[in-house]
Design an enzyme around this catalytic site. Structure first.
Site, PDB file in Angstrom:
ATOM      1  N   PHE A   4      -4.046   3.760  15.021  1.00 45.65           N
ATOM      2  CA  PHE A   4      -4.184   4.561  13.890  1.00 45.65           C
ATOM      3  C   PHE A   4      -5.599   4.086  13.110  1.00 45.65           C
ATOM      4  O   PHE A   4      -5.774   2.832  13.068  1.00 45.65           O
ATOM      5  CB  PHE A   4      -3.237   5.093  12.934  1.00 45.65           C
ATOM      6  CG  PHE A   4      -2.470   5.888  13.644  1.00 45.65           C
ATOM      7  CD1 PHE A   4      -1.328   5.550  14.796  1.00 45.65           C
ATOM      8  CD2 PHE A   4      -2.055   7.061  13.180  1.00 45.65           C
ATOM      9  CE1 PHE A   4      -0.394   6.488  15.178  1.00 45.65           C
ATOM     10  CE2 PHE A   4      -1.273   8.376  13.663  1.00 45.65           C
ATOM     11  CZ  PHE A   4      -0.462   7.890  14.912  1.00 45.65           C
TER      12      PHE A   4
ATOM     13  N   LYS B 284     -13.154   1.112  16.024  1.00 41.99           N
ATOM     14  CA  LYS B 284     -12.097   0.333  16.197  1.00 41.99           C
ATOM     15  C   LYS B 284     -11.666   0.328  17.490  1.00 41.99           C
ATOM     16  O   LYS B 284     -10.950  -0.518  18.112  1.00 41.99           O
ATOM     17  CB  LYS B 284     -11.207   1.234  15.189  1.00 41.99           C
ATOM     18  CG  LYS B 284     -10.267   0.184  14.252  1.00 41.99           C
ATOM     19  CD  LYS B 284      -9.741   0.844  13.049  1.00 41.99           C
ATOM     20  CE  LYS B 284     -10.521   0.659  12.065  1.00 41.99           C
ATOM     21  NZ  LYS B 284     -10.022   1.249  10.520  1.00 41.99           N
TER      22      LYS B 284
ATOM     23  N   PRO C 245      -2.992 -11.640  10.698  1.00 45.61           N
ATOM     24  CA  PRO C 245      -3.352 -11.345  12.198  1.00 45.61           C
ATOM     25  C   PRO C 245      -3.320 -10.035  12.505  1.00 45.61           C
ATOM     26  O   PRO C 245      -2.709  -9.184  11.855  1.00 45.61           O
ATOM     27  CB  PRO C 245      -1.908 -12.129  12.916  1.00 45.61           C
ATOM     28  CG  PRO C 245      -0.972 -12.133  11.850  1.00 45.61           C
ATOM     29  CD  PRO C 245      -1.678 -12.281  10.155  1.00 45.61           C
ATOM     30  N   ASP C 246      -4.278  -9.702  13.299  1.00 49.07           N
ATOM     31  CA  ASP C 246      -4.257  -8.150  13.636  1.00 49.07           C
ATOM     32  C   ASP C 246      -3.191  -8.083  14.903  1.00 49.07           C
ATOM     33  O   ASP C 246      -3.379  -8.730  15.979  1.00 49.07           O
ATOM     34  CB  ASP C 246      -5.575  -7.969  14.189  1.00 49.07           C
ATOM     35  CG  ASP C 246      -5.908  -6.208  14.448  1.00 49.07           C
ATOM     36  OD1 ASP C 246      -5.009  -5.735  15.019  1.00 49.07           O
ATOM     37  OD2 ASP C 246      -6.806  -5.875  13.672  1.00 49.07           O
ATOM     38  N   ILE C 247      -2.300  -7.298  14.642  1.00 46.15           N
ATOM     39  CA  ILE C 247      -0.926  -7.087  15.393  1.00 46.15           C
ATOM     40  C   ILE C 247      -1.666  -6.395  16.749  1.00 46.15           C
ATOM     41  O   ILE C 247      -1.241  -6.585  17.902  1.00 46.15           O
ATOM     42  CB  ILE C 247       0.036  -6.292  14.833  1.00 46.15           C
ATOM     43  CG1 ILE C 247       0.519  -7.140  13.525  1.00 46.15           C
ATOM     44  CG2 ILE C 247       1.243  -6.205  15.939  1.00 46.15           C
ATOM     45  CD1 ILE C 247       1.294  -6.448  12.775  1.00 46.15           C
TER      46      ILE C 247
ATOM     47  N   ASP D 176      -4.224  -5.872   5.149  1.00 46.96           N
ATOM     48  CA  ASP D 176      -5.517  -6.834   5.686  1.00 46.96           C
ATOM     49  C   ASP D 176      -5.311  -8.415   5.579  1.00 46.96           C
ATOM     50  O   ASP D 176      -5.629  -9.212   6.087  1.00 46.96           O
ATOM     51  CB  ASP D 176      -6.682  -6.315   5.524  1.00 46.96           C
ATOM     52  CG  ASP D 176      -7.060  -5.018   6.325  1.00 46.96           C
ATOM     53  OD1 ASP D 176      -6.283  -4.869   7.600  1.00 46.96           O
ATOM     54  OD2 ASP D 176      -7.772  -4.141   5.627  1.00 46.96           O
TER      55      ASP D 176
ATOM     56  N   ASN E   9       0.891  -1.232   0.117  1.00 51.26           N
ATOM     57  CA  ASN E   9      -0.061  -0.019   0.018  1.00 51.26           C
ATOM     58  C   ASN E   9       1.061   1.330   0.011  1.00 51.26           C
ATOM     59  O   ASN E   9       2.061   1.218   0.039  1.00 51.26           O
ATOM     60  CB  ASN E   9      -1.051   0.149   1.274  1.00 51.26           C
ATOM     61  CG  ASN E   9      -0.270  -0.103   2.461  1.00 51.26           C
ATOM     62  OD1 ASN E   9       0.544   0.844   2.931  1.00 51.26           O
ATOM     63  ND2 ASN E   9      -0.283  -1.346   3.286  1.00 51.26           N
TER      64      ASN E   9
ATOM     65  N   LYS F 290     -10.978  -3.050  18.923  1.00 49.90           N
ATOM     66  CA  LYS F 290      -9.576  -3.469  19.105  1.00 49.90           C
ATOM     67  C   LYS F 290      -9.041  -3.490  20.711  1.00 49.90           C
ATOM     68  O   LYS F 290      -7.772  -3.759  21.096  1.00 49.90           O
ATOM     69  CB  LYS F 290      -8.859  -3.042  18.408  1.00 49.90           C
ATOM     70  CG  LYS F 290      -8.940  -3.226  16.656  1.00 49.90           C
ATOM     71  CD  LYS F 290      -7.771  -2.805  15.709  1.00 49.90           C
ATOM     72  CE  LYS F 290      -8.269  -2.974  14.454  1.00 49.90           C
ATOM     73  NZ  LYS F 290      -7.148  -3.247  13.592  1.00 49.90           N
TER      74      LYS F 290
HETATM   75  O1  C5P Z   1      -8.491  -2.372  11.064  1.00 49.78           O
HETATM   76  P1  C5P Z   1      -7.546  -1.232  10.736  1.00 49.78           P
HETATM   77  O2  C5P Z   1      -6.312  -1.727   9.685  1.00 49.78           O
HETATM   78  O3  C5P Z   1      -8.121  -0.028  10.229  1.00 49.78           O
HETATM   79  O4  C5P Z   1      -6.778  -0.811  11.888  1.00 49.78           O
HETATM   80  C1  C5P Z   1      -5.860   0.118  12.161  1.00 49.78           C
HETATM   81  C2  C5P Z   1      -4.927  -0.045  13.197  1.00 49.78           C
HETATM   82  O5  C5P Z   1      -4.646  -1.149  13.419  1.00 49.78           O
HETATM   83  C3  C5P Z   1      -3.603   0.483  12.872  1.00 49.78           C
HETATM   84  O6  C5P Z   1      -3.191   1.028  14.276  1.00 49.78           O
HETATM   85  C4  C5P Z   1      -2.678  -0.475  12.425  1.00 49.78           C
HETATM   86  O7  C5P Z   1      -1.404  -0.473  12.445  1.00 49.78           O
HETATM   87  C5  C5P Z   1      -3.395  -1.666  13.311  1.00 49.78           C
HETATM   88  N1  C5P Z   1      -3.207  -3.084  12.662  1.00 49.78           N
HETATM   89  C6  C5P Z   1      -2.454  -4.101  13.032  1.00 49.78           C
HETATM   90  N2  C5P Z   1      -2.550  -5.211  12.389  1.00 49.78           N
HETATM   91  C7  C5P Z   1      -3.403  -5.495  11.509  1.00 49.78           C
HETATM   92  C8  C5P Z   1      -4.239  -4.510  10.727  1.00 49.78           C
HETATM   93  C9  C5P Z   1      -4.122  -3.121  11.372  1.00 49.78           C
HETATM   94  O8  C5P Z   1      -1.857  -3.851  14.005  1.00 49.78           O
HETATM   95  N3  C5P Z   1      -3.294  -6.712  10.660  1.00 49.78           N
END
Ligand code: C5P
Length: 403
Positions: free
Chosen positions: A326, A340, A307-309, A279, A210, A344
């Protein structure tokens, strides 16, 4: 009170084209309360006159080591002792080399040798000269000795080249001076920051990524370090110099970033997820370059969710850091950001509208609204550096209040 009130800055100018910006830089510093004494190399005088610098600084300009009259009024030892900061801007490859070698073959290098004040170096040179291993090693040596390296920025150069090597703009240097003299409210805090994009490999030569430039995350890392924090920057592939005093860990994929971030999260007090994490990633990485097919105009790549970090960090039950995310949105910014924040389990979210031209992705500026469980605050159009400082101040207030 002005932010630089009473601060004594020696501005050391060497012979680069960016020297023409030093009049502006001096004005901006003095406007904010600093007293500026200018020391110029011989080559610097080819680019801007001592008379100009004397007029804007309000002080005589020191030019020569061997001028008895100048030495009688204020010699190089006194100038070095006088300084609270020696700012070398622009710092050419030659000046950087001479300082790193500890030479004292003109007034400016002797002032640097004779000063106990912090030395800030704003490199400015052709991108190839900056990349040269000699320059890089000299900068690394100076950084190891405690010099602050401010910049350079990337972009178009006076010679027509494009790349890293532009001097930071005067206001960016002024902002760094202000931060340097500020109290250090994040002293003793450990902060991990993710920044930049991730690259999700399709095959050995292609990937999904991106437009994230990493500028916001790098600004946060730089400001956090200047506010006294111990900073680990987990960075996707970006074209930015590592901020001074920051430990940088390079990653490519979201899974790599996940591993580096989650293994460090519990040893940090604050975790900021500024990366634009992909994503989805291809289900499997083709071992060989994928070939064009002759019998079909379409190709399907199966994607699986990454995975969502940040959600993983925020869900930690033990040693959970204060967690900041963010949200880059193109519509309904507040609604999506708040969603969010709760989904989260974040402590704070910094939301921006990336549909607006000139801010957000890739830009140097941003407009942000911060949301936390009990409130919100809007920050109008400003540089990412200034916004980074504002975000960190808010984090400091909220995290101290919480613990
Ligand atoms: O869900 P979204 O991508 O919009 O969320 C943005 C936030 O989540 C940012 O802080 C981004 O660094 C974090 N994020 C993450 N791991 C992912 C997707 C997003 O840590 N896989």
């Amino acid at each position: 009170m002005q932010p630089l009130e009473g601060k004594k800055i020696v501005l050391g100018i060497s012979g680069g084209i960016a020297a023409y910006k030093c009049a502006e830089l001096t004005r901006r510093l003095t406007e904010r309360g600093a007293e500026v004494k200018v020391v110029m190399t011989k080559a610097a005088k080819e680019f801007i006159t001592p008379l100009t610098m004397q007029a804007v600084s309000g002080n005589p300009v020191a030019e020569s080591l061997l001028d008895p009259a100048a030495e009688a009024s204020m010699g190089h030892i006194e100038i070095g002792k006088w300084a609270d900061l020696v700012l070398l801007a622009p710092a050419t490859a030659d000046l950087i080399a001479r300082i790193s070698a500890g030479m004292g073959n003109d007034l400016l290098t002797t002032v640097v040798l004779a000063s106990e004040a912090p030395i800030a170096i704003a490199p400015a040179m052709n991108q190839q000269m900056y990349k040269n291993i000699a320059t890089q090693e000299n900068l690394a040596t100076l950084s190891r000795r405690g010099a602050l390296i401010w910049g350079p920025a990337a972009g178009e150069q006076a010679c027509g080249d494009v790349g890293l090597g532009r001097m930071l703009e005067p206001m960016q240097l002024v902002e760094r001076c202000i931060t340097l003299f500020q109290p250090k409210p994040l002293q003793g805090k450990k902060i991990a920051i993710t920044a930049g994009p991730t690259q999700e490999a399709i095959d050995p030569v292609r990937f999904i990524s991106n437009h994230s430039s990493g500028k916001m995350g790098y600004a946060l890392a730089e400001q956090a370090a200047q506010l006294g924090a111990e900073v680990t920057l987990i960075s996707g592939p970006v074209d930015l110099a590592t901020p001074n005093g920051v430990q940088r860990i390079d990653v490519l994929s979201a899974e790599d970033m996940f591993d580096e971030a989650t293994s460090r999260a519990q040893s940090n007090d604050i975790f900021i997820g500024c990366a634009a994490v992909a994503d989805y990633r291809p289900h499997a990485i083709a071992p060989q370059k994928m070939k064009k097919t002759v019998d079909s105009d379409e190709i399907t790549i199966r994607l699986v969710k990454n995975p969502d970090i940040i959600a993983t960090v925020a869900a930690l039950s033990e040693n959970r850091p204060f967690t900041v995310g963010f949200a880059a949105e193109t519509q309904n910014v507040e609604q999506y950001a708040m969603d969010k924040l709760h989904r989260k389990n974040l402590d704070l979210i910094c939301a921006n509208d990336v549909s607006q031209a000139g801010i957000g992705f890739n830009a140097n500026d941003n407009v942000l609204t911060l949301f936390w469980k009990e409130g919100n605050q809007h920050y109008p159009h400003a540089s990412k550096m200034l916004l980074a400082r504002a975000i960190l101040e808010k984090i400091e207030t909220l995290s101290t209040h919480k613990s």
